[in-house]
Write a protein that holds these residues in place. Structure first.
Motif, mmCIF file in Angstrom:
data_model
loop_
_atom_site.group_PDB
_atom_site.id
_atom_site.type_symbol
_atom_site.label_atom_id
_atom_site.label_comp_id
_atom_site.label_asym_id
_atom_site.label_seq_id
_atom_site.Cartn_x
_atom_site.Cartn_y
_atom_site.Cartn_z
ATOM 1 N N GLY A 47 0.764 -0.973 0.419
ATOM 2 C CA GLY A 47 -0.021 0.525 -0.212
ATOM 3 C C GLY A 47 1.015 1.356 0.036
ATOM 4 O O GLY A 47 0.592 2.648 0.227
ATOM 5 N N TRP A 48 2.021 1.061 -0.043
ATOM 6 C CA TRP A 48 3.151 2.002 0.364
ATOM 7 C C TRP A 48 3.721 2.116 -1.374
ATOM 8 O O TRP A 48 4.157 0.839 -1.126
ATOM 9 C CB TRP A 48 3.904 2.686 1.000
ATOM 10 N N TYR A 49 4.611 2.586 -1.225
ATOM 11 C CA TYR A 49 6.216 3.282 -2.009
ATOM 12 C C TYR A 49 7.519 4.157 -1.565
ATOM 13 O O TYR A 49 6.825 4.943 -0.939
ATOM 14 C CB TYR A 49 6.136 3.738 -3.339
ATOM 15 N N LEU A 50 8.172 3.826 -2.334
ATOM 16 C CA LEU A 50 8.967 5.150 -1.824
ATOM 17 C C LEU A 50 10.335 5.549 -2.530
ATOM 18 O O LEU A 50 9.619 5.115 -3.670
ATOM 19 C CB LEU A 50 10.134 3.457 -0.470
ATOM 20 N N LYS A 51 10.563 6.450 -1.961
ATOM 21 C CA LYS A 51 10.974 7.139 -2.643
ATOM 22 C C LYS A 51 12.218 8.043 -2.236
ATOM 23 O O LYS A 51 12.006 9.142 -1.683
ATOM 24 C CB LYS A 51 9.817 8.357 -3.686
ATOM 25 N N LEU A 52 13.204 8.525 -2.787
ATOM 26 C CA LEU A 52 14.041 9.085 -2.409
ATOM 27 C C LEU A 52 14.724 10.409 -3.185
ATOM 28 O O LEU A 52 14.717 10.414 -4.036
ATOM 29 C CB LEU A 52 15.888 8.634 -2.077
ATOM 30 N N ARG A 53 14.994 11.451 -3.012
ATOM 31 C CA ARG A 53 15.746 12.286 -3.848
ATOM 32 C C ARG A 53 16.646 12.373 -5.343
ATOM 33 O O ARG A 53 16.423 12.431 -6.010
ATOM 34 C CB ARG A 53 16.658 13.555 -2.816
ATOM 35 N N ASN A 54 18.071 10.511 -4.233
ATOM 36 C CA ASN A 54 18.186 10.400 -5.188
ATOM 37 C C ASN A 54 18.233 9.537 -6.696
ATOM 38 O O ASN A 54 18.762 8.907 -7.186
ATOM 39 C CB ASN A 54 19.638 9.905 -5.363
ATOM 40 N N GLY A 55 16.855 8.730 -6.146
ATOM 41 C CA GLY A 55 16.034 8.280 -6.967
ATOM 42 C C GLY A 55 16.405 6.877 -6.625
ATOM 43 O O GLY A 55 16.285 5.946 -7.782
ATOM 44 N N ASP A 56 17.269 6.904 -5.669
ATOM 45 C CA ASP A 56 18.093 4.753 -5.445
ATOM 46 C C ASP A 56 17.326 4.131 -4.910
ATOM 47 O O ASP A 56 16.717 3.914 -3.627
ATOM 48 C CB ASP A 56 19.429 5.206 -4.619
ATOM 49 N N ASP A 57 16.363 3.493 -5.945
ATOM 50 C CA ASP A 57 15.197 2.276 -4.857
ATOM 51 C C ASP A 57 16.014 1.241 -3.705
ATOM 52 O O ASP A 57 14.697 0.760 -2.731
ATOM 53 C CB ASP A 57 14.427 1.983 -5.872
ATOM 54 N N VAL A 58 16.882 1.041 -4.297
ATOM 55 C CA VAL A 58 17.629 -0.064 -3.208
ATOM 56 C C VAL A 58 18.033 0.611 -2.485
ATOM 57 O O VAL A 58 18.181 -0.174 -0.884
ATOM 58 C CB VAL A 58 18.861 -0.412 -3.715
ATOM 59 N N VAL A 63 17.586 3.165 4.049
ATOM 60 C CA VAL A 63 16.609 4.196 4.678
ATOM 61 C C VAL A 63 15.836 3.448 5.871
ATOM 62 O O VAL A 63 15.012 3.551 6.708
ATOM 63 C CB VAL A 63 16.517 5.191 3.904
ATOM 64 N N PHE A 64 14.662 3.514 4.786
ATOM 65 C CA PHE A 64 13.523 2.728 5.667
ATOM 66 C C PHE A 64 13.082 1.510 6.158
ATOM 67 O O PHE A 64 12.478 1.063 5.254
ATOM 68 C CB PHE A 64 11.501 3.296 4.632
ATOM 69 N N ALA A 65 14.106 1.529 7.347
ATOM 70 C CA ALA A 65 13.723 -0.440 7.124
ATOM 71 C C ALA A 65 12.922 -0.207 8.066
ATOM 72 O O ALA A 65 12.157 0.075 9.296
ATOM 73 C CB ALA A 65 15.017 -0.910 8.269
ATOM 74 N N ILE A 66 12.338 -1.605 7.834
ATOM 75 C CA ILE A 66 10.661 -1.951 8.141
ATOM 76 C C ILE A 66 11.931 -3.350 9.551
ATOM 77 O O ILE A 66 12.455 -4.202 9.253
ATOM 78 C CB ILE A 66 10.134 -3.206 7.552
ATOM 79 N N GLU A 67 11.629 -2.915 11.312
ATOM 80 C CA GLU A 67 12.412 -3.471 12.619
ATOM 81 C C GLU A 67 10.414 -3.872 13.284
ATOM 82 O O GLU A 67 10.455 -2.411 13.461
ATOM 83 C CB GLU A 67 13.359 -3.097 12.784
ATOM 84 N N LEU A 94 10.420 10.321 1.724
ATOM 85 C CA LEU A 94 9.453 10.237 1.578
ATOM 86 C C LEU A 94 8.843 8.235 1.875
ATOM 87 O O LEU A 94 9.598 7.793 0.336
ATOM 88 C CB LEU A 94 8.362 10.612 1.370
ATOM 89 N N PHE A 95 8.350 8.103 2.618
ATOM 90 C CA PHE A 95 7.128 6.609 2.223
ATOM 91 C C PHE A 95 5.757 6.787 1.699
ATOM 92 O O PHE A 95 5.353 7.382 2.801
ATOM 93 C CB PHE A 95 7.500 5.269 2.920
ATOM 94 N N TYR A 96 4.999 7.118 0.530
ATOM 95 C CA TYR A 96 3.704 7.517 0.400
ATOM 96 C C TYR A 96 3.339 5.963 0.339
ATOM 97 O O TYR A 96 3.161 5.389 -0.556
ATOM 98 C CB TYR A 96 4.289 8.262 -0.890
ATOM 99 N N THR A 97 1.740 6.588 0.892
ATOM 100 C CA THR A 97 0.404 6.084 0.199
ATOM 101 C C THR A 97 0.653 5.545 -1.078
ATOM 102 O O THR A 97 0.633 7.292 -1.687
ATOM 103 C CB THR A 97 -0.590 6.150 0.845
ATOM 104 N N LYS A 98 0.079 4.800 -1.924
ATOM 105 C CA LYS A 98 -0.577 4.264 -2.888
ATOM 106 C C LYS A 98 -1.841 5.609 -2.849
ATOM 107 O O LYS A 98 -2.376 5.522 -3.728
ATOM 108 C CB LYS A 98 -0.682 2.992 -3.830
ATOM 109 N N LYS A 99 -2.746 5.160 -2.319
ATOM 110 C CA LYS A 99 -4.414 5.465 -2.092
ATOM 111 C C LYS A 99 -4.432 7.484 -1.609
ATOM 112 O O LYS A 99 -3.366 7.699 -1.327
ATOM 113 C CB LYS A 99 -5.367 4.914 -1.275
#
Length: 277
Positions: A47-58, A63-67, A94-99
């Motif tokens: 339900g989310w997607y991630l986006k950094l300033r430099n566009g690096d998806d990896v 950066v947004f680790a889930i723990e 940011l990590f963004y909602t898709k909705k």
């Protein structure tokens, strides 16, 4: 399973003390007893997607680790002073909602860690939540609920309103200060065209003590937004534009944890007075 079996099963669970969740039959949303839907499931970014300033998806996934059912920004994989004051700021994101959302109450919790990064020297412990986002650039077009602590002045800025370019709203301040005050309490309309609108000062916050803060954003389309921190109303704005959009949680200058992200949507505008009592 027959209806009779379903009723018996529900009754058994109730007797065992297991909480029953309401079901929104229109879109199969699972709601808690207060009508909130969990937005972040604690396991993945469905339900989310991630986006950094430099566009690096990896890098974004690091950066947004889930723990432990939390989003941990700048975890142990990063040094204590990651790209500090280098001017790079590649991990702003940011990590963004898709909705898209318009009328709702958004709740979440955050606490600060100890690592610092990027342009920390200028903005200290800084992050935030954007809503009514219509352009997911970094930084986006939307309204921001600021999450920030300045350790140099020991002032908390969580709940400040930030107004980027192409966003408009009406904001009221105290006559003799640059902090929010409701117009019915004597607040005057701010005409300064400033992009930053300070929340009412409060000592009801947790800073660098490993304690959680409870935050709420109550927003009703284009009518108004209310910012709450640990139960206190600290900011408000009216006549919002945009009036709907996606929601995004920031990575910026410091280690931060987010958890218990949930939302309650409304079909109709709820009068602000309902929440100001």
């Amino acid at each position: 399973m027959t209806i009779k079996t379903m009723v018996l099963s529900a009754s058994l669970l109730f007797c065992m003390g297991v909480p029953l969740l309401a079901q929104d039959q229109s879109n199969s949303k699972v709601l808690d007893k207060d009508g909130f839907e969990t937005l972040f499931n604690g396991k993945n970014f469905d339900g989310w997607y991630l986006k950094l300033r430099n566009g690096d998806d990896v890098l974004a996934k690091k950066v947004f680790a889930i723990e432990n059912d939390m989003v941990h920004v700048f975890n142990d994989a990063f040094p204590d002073e990651y790209e500090l004051n280098t001017g790079e700021n590649n991990t702003h994101g940011l990590f963004y909602t898709k909705k898209t959302y318009s009328k709702y109450i958004l709740k979440f919790e955050y606490k600060w860690g100890s690592r610092v990064a990027n342009n920390f020297e200028r903005w200290q412990y800084d992050a935030g939540v954007y809503y009514h986002i219509t352009n997911d650039a970094v930084w986006p077009t939307g309204i921001e609920y600021q999450v920030r602590y300045d350790q140099t002045t020991k002032r908390n800025h969580t709940g400040d309103l930030i107004r980027p370019k192409d966003v408009t709203y009406d904001w009221y301040r105290a006559k003799d200060s640059e902090t929010y005050l409701h117009p019915k309490q004597g607040g005057v309309l701010d005409t300064s065209k400033s992009w930053l609108h300070h929340a009412t000062p409060t000592r009801n916050f947790k800073a660098l003590d490993d304690q959680w803060n409870q935050c709420e954003i109550i927003v009703m389309g284009d009518k108004y937004t209310i910012h709450k921190l640990n139960g206190d109303i600290v900011n408000m704005a009216f006549n919002l534009n945009p009036s709907s959009g996606i929601i995004g949680f920031q990575s910026e200058t410091a280690e931060i944890y987010y958890r218990d992200i949930k939302i309650k949507e409304f079909d109709e505008v709820v009068p602000a007075e309902t929440f100001l009592k």
